[in-house]
Design a protein around this motif. Structure first.
Motif, short mmCIF file in Angstrom:
data_model
loop_
_atom_site.label_atom_id
_atom_site.label_comp_id
_atom_site.label_asym_id
_atom_site.label_seq_id
_atom_site.Cartn_x
_atom_site.Cartn_y
_atom_site.Cartn_z
N ASP A 231 2.34 -15.97 -1.51
CA ASP A 231 1.23 -16.78 -2.00
C ASP A 231 0.02 -15.90 -2.27
OD1 ASP A 231 2.64 -19.29 -1.48
OD2 ASP A 231 2.46 -18.65 0.60
N ARG A 232 -0.22 -14.96 -1.33
CA ARG A 232 -1.35 -14.05 -1.54
C ARG A 232 -0.88 -12.64 -1.27
NH1 ARG A 232 -6.62 -15.29 1.56
NH2 ARG A 232 -5.20 -15.39 3.35
N VAL A 233 -1.64 -11.67 -1.73
CA VAL A 233 -1.28 -10.27 -1.50
C VAL A 233 -2.53 -9.50 -1.07
CG1 VAL A 233 -1.64 -9.75 -3.93
CG2 VAL A 233 -0.30 -8.16 -2.51
N THR A 234 -2.34 -8.61 -0.09
CA THR A 234 -3.42 -7.73 0.34
C THR A 234 -2.99 -6.28 0.14
OG1 THR A 234 -4.36 -9.24 1.96
CG2 THR A 234 -4.70 -6.90 2.35
N VAL A 235 -3.90 -5.46 -0.34
CA VAL A 235 -3.60 -4.05 -0.58
C VAL A 235 -4.40 -3.17 0.36
CG1 VAL A 235 -3.58 -2.22 -2.31
CG2 VAL A 235 -3.19 -4.59 -3.01
N PHE A 236 -3.71 -2.26 1.04
CA PHE A 236 -4.36 -1.22 1.86
C PHE A 236 -4.30 0.10 1.10
CE2 PHE A 236 -3.54 -2.91 6.45
CZ PHE A 236 -4.33 -3.99 6.17
N ARG A 237 -5.33 0.92 1.31
CA ARG A 237 -5.27 2.30 0.82
C ARG A 237 -5.99 3.18 1.82
NH1 ARG A 237 -8.94 3.39 -3.59
NH2 ARG A 237 -8.03 1.52 -4.48
N ASN A 238 -5.34 4.27 2.24
CA ASN A 238 -5.93 5.21 3.20
C ASN A 238 -6.54 4.48 4.40
OD1 ASN A 238 -5.23 7.06 1.33
ND2 ASN A 238 -7.29 7.17 0.44
N GLY A 239 -5.82 3.47 4.88
CA GLY A 239 -6.28 2.77 6.08
C GLY A 239 -7.41 1.79 5.81
N GLY B 114 0.84 -1.19 0.00
CA GLY B 114 0.00 0.00 0.00
C GLY B 114 0.87 1.23 0.00
N GLU B 115 0.24 2.36 -0.33
CA GLU B 115 0.97 3.62 -0.37
C GLU B 115 1.59 3.93 0.98
OE1 GLU B 115 -0.59 7.18 -2.84
OE2 GLU B 115 -2.30 6.18 -1.88
N ASN B 116 2.50 4.88 0.97
CA ASN B 116 3.00 5.40 2.23
C ASN B 116 1.84 5.97 3.01
OD1 ASN B 116 5.67 6.46 0.29
ND2 ASN B 116 5.82 4.92 1.87
N GLY B 117 1.78 5.58 4.26
CA GLY B 117 0.70 6.11 5.08
C GLY B 117 -0.59 5.34 4.95
N ALA B 118 -0.54 4.21 4.22
CA ALA B 118 -1.76 3.43 4.03
C ALA B 118 -2.18 2.74 5.33
CB ALA B 118 -1.55 2.39 2.96
N GLY B 119 -1.26 2.53 6.24
CA GLY B 119 -1.61 1.93 7.52
C GLY B 119 -0.94 0.61 7.79
N LYS B 120 0.00 0.23 6.94
CA LYS B 120 0.63 -1.10 7.10
C LYS B 120 1.36 -1.21 8.44
CE LYS B 120 3.09 -0.33 3.42
NZ LYS B 120 2.64 1.03 3.14
N SER B 121 2.23 -0.25 8.72
CA SER B 121 3.00 -0.35 9.96
C SER B 121 2.10 -0.25 11.18
CB SER B 121 4.05 0.76 10.01
OG SER B 121 4.98 0.58 8.97
N THR B 122 1.10 0.59 11.08
CA THR B 122 0.17 0.70 12.19
C THR B 122 -0.50 -0.64 12.45
OG1 THR B 122 -0.25 2.98 11.54
CG2 THR B 122 -1.81 1.96 13.06
N PHE B 123 -0.98 -1.25 11.37
CA PHE B 123 -1.58 -2.58 11.44
C PHE B 123 -0.65 -3.53 12.18
CE2 PHE B 123 -2.05 -6.79 9.45
CZ PHE B 123 -3.41 -7.01 9.62
N ILE B 124 0.62 -3.48 11.79
CA ILE B 124 1.61 -4.40 12.37
C ILE B 124 1.89 -4.06 13.82
CG2 ILE B 124 4.07 -4.94 12.26
CD1 ILE B 124 3.66 -4.86 9.17
#
Ligand SMILES: Nc1ncnc2c1ncn2[C@@H]1O[C@H](COP(=O)(O)OP(=O)(O)OP(=O)(O)O)[C@@H](O)[C@H]1O
Ligand SMILES: Nc1ncnc2c1ncn2[C@@H]1O[C@H](COP(=O)(O)OP(=O)(O)OP(=O)(O)O)[C@@H](O)[C@H]1O
Ligand SMILES: [Mg+2]
Ligand SMILES: [Mg+2]
Lengths: 343, 365, 504, 343
Positions: C209-217, C40-50
């Motif tokens: 195996d699979r991919v998930t995309v976040f955008r704007n959280g 996901g884009e920068n700021g999409a929420g990946k690190s927060t999720f983690i």
């Protein structure tokens, strides 16, 4: 204090009305100012005719001006994350030198003052040298230098008090007043304004803060960390010298044992100050404000004639409470800050 | 017609150069006796009517002597129905200065201080200018008015006598053969004067040896004393006498000697001030064998009397309580049971007679 | 694969940072023994999720199920291990101990057994087929890539049920990335499930195996990697079709004279190396970990003493003794690679982080500066570099990793300076932003500036640079330019002569 | 300091023979120990019959044991990067309480000791609470608490000295000796060993260092920073209480003004100690070693009959020099470490 980050990041602020938020902001930045005003009002009402009397205010400003200069002295290296524990002994040395050079060496007071300032700058340079060249931990380097200074003033005085009975009026007037405003207070104000401009408006001065927050990044941004830290210590030394010159005029005698007792109050003030005006970093405004709060609230308690030990309790209490309040306010402010710009 | 400006100073007390063993013994005999008879004023100014407000600026309310003098001031004021506030100088020149400034700001009828006046010249001058008389207790080196420092009166024992008494006891007990060390904090003029008074006779005593002064800034006594003792034992051996300006050194000195396995019979200490710790050490024979105590509450009464004189614009009384010497033998007398020196001369009663114009019989009360 | 049961299921996960939504009712599921890419884009929420999974932040809503149990990461200790985006170490403690602290100290009779601590350290490096570091070395003496590897090995060694990696390869040399992927596959075969965050898309093909995309959280899609295409994923991330950067992007055609000449440069016994760079040229310096390419850049910048050789800028040899300040006056700029340690001023706001040193922008250290004007300028710069959220007053620590990187970049890129040295210019920056930044960089180059790009992201080097020099032990071992400058060429060349380089 | 880091981070030292490197290592780790031995030898030779006499050693060990415990007390929070400025006032309170509970409340000495220890733990917990929960800067929080404690001991004593005449022999023997070895020294040794094991050989102890070096690292590895910091402060409180119990037995009376003077020496010792045994971080061995060095070198200077102020000069000198030396050694060691691992 990562535990802090965690907790601050917990919890979410419910949307809040604009003016409330402005209030919070104000409280966070000017919390100490608010407390100060409250102190004035409360004690002013309890002791109407003495507390806010010109003589009381004058005396407080005069006696606190020394502490104020020393608080600024410890603040300068603190901006770069360095401690200067030599200020207490340094002001002691400056004071005995100032009185001694006049009483023993019969030097005119201006000459003595210049010598004392020169010594002050030298002492600061030595501190800086030990910290930047030898990479000695500032805490212990300045502690060692402090002890050396204490040795010097005891050697110079042989541990005896230097009588200041023949001190010239010109010098004593340093502790006098102009149009009823204590001269020391005026000096402190001027020094404060200069330091504020340097630290807030002049890039060279602001670089001290960058060093404090991330020395390596500062270095890699082309800031000459060594030189900046030296400058901070030298300015600290000059401020101690200035404080010593004042102290001599206030005490009208040179006592070698004077000085150490200033150390903790000076640190208390500049660290307490770091919770206000520019929360999160030591700053001139907050430092001076803290001095006023501590002095005036303490004076108030004394005037209420409470048992002597109450003073200590109060002294400790006000420190803790003041900081706790402003820490809280700062946390709220941060919430509302992020909140506001999120809409 | 309150007068705040001090009268001229008295002649400075003189130090006697030398003492024979016999003179010494008679001095000791004299000063270990109970002080039953009243040598102070029996007539004088009556206290002005109305509730007066006195402020006692204590040098340090954490140190027993200053606390006791304050108690004296309060007790004396109670007789007159006056109000006393105590400000704490917290043991540091600068906090003392602030306390004194507070006192001036409150504008009381008089200020009594036990803090070193030479570092308080500014505010004291202010007070006197404002017509507030300032009376010192141990605020300057010598008893009596101090025009230089603007003290209307300075209440203290005669420092020459204190030194003399210490010297006399050492000479008498050692039969004029003592080796003596004197411990002091150089920074106080009065300490230096006491030191001179205590050591001159020793230096002029043929059989004695003066081992030297040991300057110990009070602030660092904890750290300094053990090494000072280590030096003394190394250079001057295990048989000497100690005299001092300040009994508060001795608990540390005794501790260091104890830890060095020195027999209390080898090294003997003579103190002055007479805090409880001194009484303890003397009773236990724990190195300290005698002390020259300062009267505890009496000074407070003398100070109030000086204030009353000032309010009448009269010169303060020339009365000085003679020095007293506490040894194991008389440790329980003259207030000793309460670990303080309270002469049994019923001074309170005598002063009350003067101040309130009464004529109670004080002999038996 | 679809009927494999989930080890980790997340429903309606929500995280608000004082009003700004970082995660908005996110659903997510991780199957046993899968590698699940999260992009996901920068700021999409990946690190927060983690960080929520790690219990660093508390979530404001949602449910986390691990192994059929509903859990709260803040209170329960879970068998999930993390490689965080900017890993933290106790820098003044030894490598061995930093490993043991996470894994648990080997003990003898209840007491820590230091010799075993060291042995364990060596063991886990070898398990990943990476040359071990001396376990007694202090972490503060490690280079950025060495730290990145340390962070990975110490986590992989935990052999947890679930393993989460947040952009582990952002500062990782190709060869080490390869080792990492090997290790990940090995773990998968042992049944470990992994969440893998990266901005380097083509790493994912063949790994995930699979991919998930976040955008704007928000959670946008989850699909099997097999069916996914790069453009498709990018479209999911940006929410719009990707702007194709045709080859016709502004490359400076005319080569000016040599702006930078490096002659026989040796640094601390490494080298010598000699090369030139023309005005308007973007020159890449690549190599394996410890190849010494970083040192070259730092020496040119005056941050490292050079043993011998000359550095000539615009025809004038630079003085041997030269402070960083001097170098800046000479027109040299350097963006340091280790963002948190050497670039970002955590605790200070964006304005301050951009205007650290006025001389970088041709100003003076002693001139009065008006906060109002600075804030205004900062806003424009923030817009140009597309830092999000656009909030010049917020502390840099409140930004996502990629946006922090953009801010640091903005500090160094302005109309001043002839030679710009960039370490990992886009580490942690998402693809969209990356293309945008590359465009900006080319713009500056076209303006006649010389760029030295020192990157472990060979793909970036291939895409961005006009020419690349492959360095090993401070020596140039080969050079690629024009049509030869491709990812495969870079990989093969940089792995040559790397043998000994790896054993640093 | 960042300049140093960069160079050390990237720079590599010229090759050097192995044994030389070993030497440097040794110097870096045991520099203070070497200095200590030198001090003993030099003064031992100059004052053969008195300096190393049993009486002198006994005297120094006993008198320094209180400072030693307090140095360890400040060391514990320092491992986590927190200051505890309340130790000085705390030991004062513990001392008057210990004597007072026996003299005024007629409690048996063991009971009094237990109460004092309980109070100590409580005070430590309060410090920890203010720092971890309220996020108050430890420097200020403990300064405030210190003032509160001073108020308490003055309230308890009303500023008077408590006579220790009836103190039981059992209690006084706490300051005595066993087979000629001062009991206080034995206590310090035991405490030291326990703390050493905890800090060097128990994971819980190591986590304190992690918090000190990088709170975030500690947090991310899932340890409870708040709890660990609290533990550090509580142990500090207990050590102050223990020191107070000892001090009461040494002075044999309770004086409210005692205490503050211990603060700086305690910090000096533990920071000086941070340059040895485990260079770069405060540690038990280094702390105790520093105490010994300072005490024994003063004693030596004193036995040579130096003027009183020489001690301060010496004190300052030794701090600066010792630290400078070990910092230098540490740097070299670090270089060779990087170097050796670079091949
Ligand atoms: N501590 C914080 N305080 C306030 N806002 C934060 C904080 N941490 C993250 N945010 C915000 O939350 C959003 C998501 O950040 P996050 O770090 O999860 O993004 P990311 O997907 O990891 O981006 P990147 O790919 O750049 O690492 C961003 O808008 C960021 O500004
Ligand atoms: N925190 C640490 N990190 C890495 N290695 C360590 C650490 N502490 C000790 N070591 C190393 O482990 C080995 C044994 O350490 P240990 O603490 O047992 O030393 P020691 O044998 O007790 O000597 P000392 O009494 O000086 O500590 C030594 O090589 C030491 O350098
Ligand atoms: Mg991220
Ligand atoms: Mg060991």
């Amino acid at each position: 204090m990562s535990s802090q980050d965690i907790v601050e990041k917990r919890g979410t602020a419910a949307p809040q009305p604009k003016q409330r938020q402005v209030l919070v902001n104000f409280a966070a930045n000017y919390g100490l100012a608010v407390i100060f005003v409250l102190v004035l009002i409360v004690f002013g009402l309890m002791r109407p005719d003495t507390y806010l009397s010109r003589s009381n205010i004058g005396n407080l400003l005069t006696s606190q001006s020394v502490t104020a200069l020393l608080a600024l002295a410890v603040m300068m290296p603190l901006t770069t994350g360095r401690f200067d524990l030599s200020v207490g002994y340094h002001v002691g040395l400056a004071q005995v030198l100032m009185v001694g050079l006049q009483a023993n060496q019969q030097l005119p007071w201006v000459v003595s003052a210049i010598i004392v300032l020169a010594v002050g700058a030298a002492v600061g340079a030595i501190n800086g040298f030990l910290v930047t060249r030898f990479k000695i931990d500032s805490f212990i380097a300045t502690m060692g230098v402090g002890s050396l200074l204490y040795g010097l003033s005891n050697w110079y005085t042989q541990g005896m008090q230097i009588s200041g009975l023949q001190l010239p009026a010109g010098y004593l007037s340093v502790a006098g007043d102009i149009f009823g405003i204590p001269f020391p207070a005026i000096i402190v104000l001027l020094v404060g304004i200069i330091l504020w401009i340097v630290l807030e408006r002049i890039p060279a001065g602001r670089s001290l803060y960058f060093i404090g927050f991330n020395p390596r990044a500062a270095e890699l941004s082309g800031i000459n960390v060594g030189r900046a830290v030296n400058a901070a210590f030298i300015s600290s030394g000059l401020l101690c010298a200035l404080a010593g010159i004042m102290l001599g005029a206030i005490l009208r005698s040179g006592t070698p044992s004077v000085g150490p007792e200033y150390l903790l109050p000076a640190f208390a003030a500049s660290l307490l100050g770091a919770t206000s005006i520019r929360p999160g970093r030591v700053n001139v405004g907050g430092t001076l404000l803290s001095i006023l709060i501590l002095a005036f609230s303490f004076s108030g308690v004394q005037q209420l004639g409470a048992a002597f030990y109450v003073e200590y309790l109060f002294n400790g209490g006000i420190l803790v409470v003041a900081v706790a309040l402003s820490v809280y306010a700062a946390a709220r402010r941060r919430k509302s800050a992020v909140h506001s710009s999120a809409h | 017609a309150t007068q705040a400006k001090p009268f001229p100073a008295w002649a400075a007390p003189t130090i006697d150069k030398s003492l024979t063993t016999d003179q010494a013994s008679s001095i000791v005999a004299e000063r270990t006796k109970p002080q039953t008879d009243w040598l102070g004023p029996t007539s004088g100014e009556q206290a002005p009517k109305g509730v007066k407000h006195i402020i006692y600026v204590s040098a340090d309310q954490s140190y027993v002597s200053f606390v006791n003098w304050g108690r004296g001031v309060v007790e004396a004021a109670k007789i007159l129905g006056w109000q006393v506030d105590i400000l704490n100088g917290r043991g540091a020149v600068t906090s003392t200065l602030q306390a004194m400034q507070q006192a001036v700001a409150v504008h009381p009828d008089a200020i009594i201080t036990s803090a070193d006046a030479s570092a308080l010249q500014g505010p004291i001058a202010q007070a006197v200018a404002a017509g507030i008389p300032v009376v010192g207790i141990h605020a300057a080196a010598f008893p009596g008015p101090d025009p230089e420092l603007n003290l209307y009166d300075n209440i203290t024992s005669n420092p020459a006598e204190i030194g003399e008494t210490q010297a006399a006891y050492v000479l008498a007990e050692s039969k004029g053969t003592a080796q003596v060390v004197h411990f002091l904090d150089n920074s106080f003029a009065i300490a230096r004067f006491k030191a001179e008074a205590a050591t001159t006779p020793i230096q002029n005593c043929a059989g004695c040896k003066f081992l030297g002064m040991q300057n110990i800034p009070i602030a660092d006594q904890t750290q300094r004393i053990p090494t000072v003792i280590s030096g003394l034992l190394a250079n001057d051996g295990h048989h000497w006498w100690g005299t001092t300006c300040c009994d508060n050194f001795y608990p540390y000195v005794a501790a260091a000697l104890r830890a060095s396995n020195i027999a209390p019979t080898d090294i003997k200490l003579v103190g002055s001030d007479g805090p409880p710790s001194a009484y303890d050490l003397i009773r236990k024979g724990d190195y300290e064998v005698a002390t020259v105590p300062e009267p505890s509450t009496l000074f407070g009464f003398q100070a109030i009397d000086a204030v009353i004189q000032a309010m009448a614009g009269k010169e303060p009384s020339h009365f000085i309580q003679p020095t007293y010497l506490v040894t194991k033998a008389n440790a329980d007398q003259e207030g000793g049971k309460k670990d303080e020196f309270i002469p049994s001369n019923h001074f309170a009663c005598h002063y009350q007679n003067i101040w309130l114009g009464e004529t109670k019989d004080c002999s038996g009360s | 694969m679809s009927k494999a049961e989930n080890i980790l299921t997340i429903r309606n996960l929500t995280k608000r940072f004082y009003g700004s939504l970082a995660l908005d009712h996110v659903d997510f599921s991780l199957e046993k023994g899968e590698i699940h890419a999260l992009i996901g884009e920068n700021g999409a929420g990946k690190s927060t999720f983690i960080k929520i999974l790690a219990g660093v932040y508390a979530c404001d809503g949602g449910e986390i199920t691990l192994d059929g149990q509903v859990v709260d990461p803040r209170t329960d200790s879970l068998s999930i291990a993390f490689v965080h985006q900017d890993p933290a170490f106790a820098e003044e403690l030894s490598v061995g101990e930093n490993i043991a602290f996470g894994m648990g100290y080997p003990r003898r009779r209840g007491l820590i057994d230091w010799s075993a601590v060291k042995a364990q350290a060596v063991k886990i490096y070898e398990a990943m087929e990476i040359a071990p570091l001396d376990p007694d070395r202090l972490v503060s003496t490690l280079t950025a890539p060495e730290k990145a590897i340390l962070a990975i090995v110490r986590t992989l060694a935990l052999a947890p049920k679930v393993l989460v990696l947040d952009e582990p390869t952002a500062a990782l040399p190709e060869a080490d990335s390869v080792q990492l992927f090997k290790a990940m596959r090995r773990l998968r075969s042992l049944g470990t499930s992994m969440i893998y965050v990266s901005h380097r898309l083509n790493e994912l093909f063949g790994l995930a195996d699979r991919v998930t995309v976040f955008r704007n959280g928000r959670h946008i899609v989850t699909e099997p990697m097999a069916g996914a295409t790069g453009d498709g994923l990018i479209e999911h991330m940006l929410g719009r079709p990707p702007v194709k950067l045709s080859g016709a992007d502004p490359r400076a055609e005319t080569r000016g004279s040599a702006v930078l000449e490096v002659r026989d440069l040796t640094i601390g016994g490494r080298g010598p190396v000699s090369f030139e760079a023309q005005a308007g040229e973007i020159l890449g310096l690549v190599g394996l970990r410890g190849g010494g390419q970083e040192a070259i850049g730092r020496a040119i910048f005056g941050a490292l003493p050079i043993t011998s050789g000359v550095i000539i800028l615009n025809g004038k040899p630079l003085p041997q003794k030269r402070s960083i300040g001097d170098s800046i006056e000479f027109g040299i700029r350097l963006l340091a690679g280790d963002r948190s340690a050497e670039s970002a001023f955590a605790g200070m706001n964006l304005v301050e982080n951009i205007f650290v040193n006025p001389r970088i922008r041709g100003g003076s250290m002693w001139r009065w500066t008006s906060p109002a004007r600075e804030r205004e300028e900062a806003r424009q710069i923030i817009d140009r570099f597309d830092v999000r959220p656009r909030r010049e007053a917020s502390l840099i620590d409140w930004l996502s990793g990629g946006n922090q990187q953009k801010t640091c970049l903005a500090r160094w890129l302005n109309d001043q300076g002839d030679l710009v040295i960039l370490e990992e210019p886009t580490s942690g920056v998402d693809i969209g932003a990356k293309l945008a930044i590359h465009k900006i960089l080319r713009g500056y180059a076209a303006g006649g500036r010389t760029m030295l790009v020192i990157s472990t992201d060979l793909e970036e080097v291939a895409a961005l640079c006009d020419r690349a020099i492959i360095v090993s032990r401070g020596r140039q071992i080969s050079e690629l330019a024009g049509p030869e400058l491709t990812l495969d060429q870079l990989v093969s060349h940089s792995s040559q002569g790397g043998r000994h380089a790896v054993s640093i």
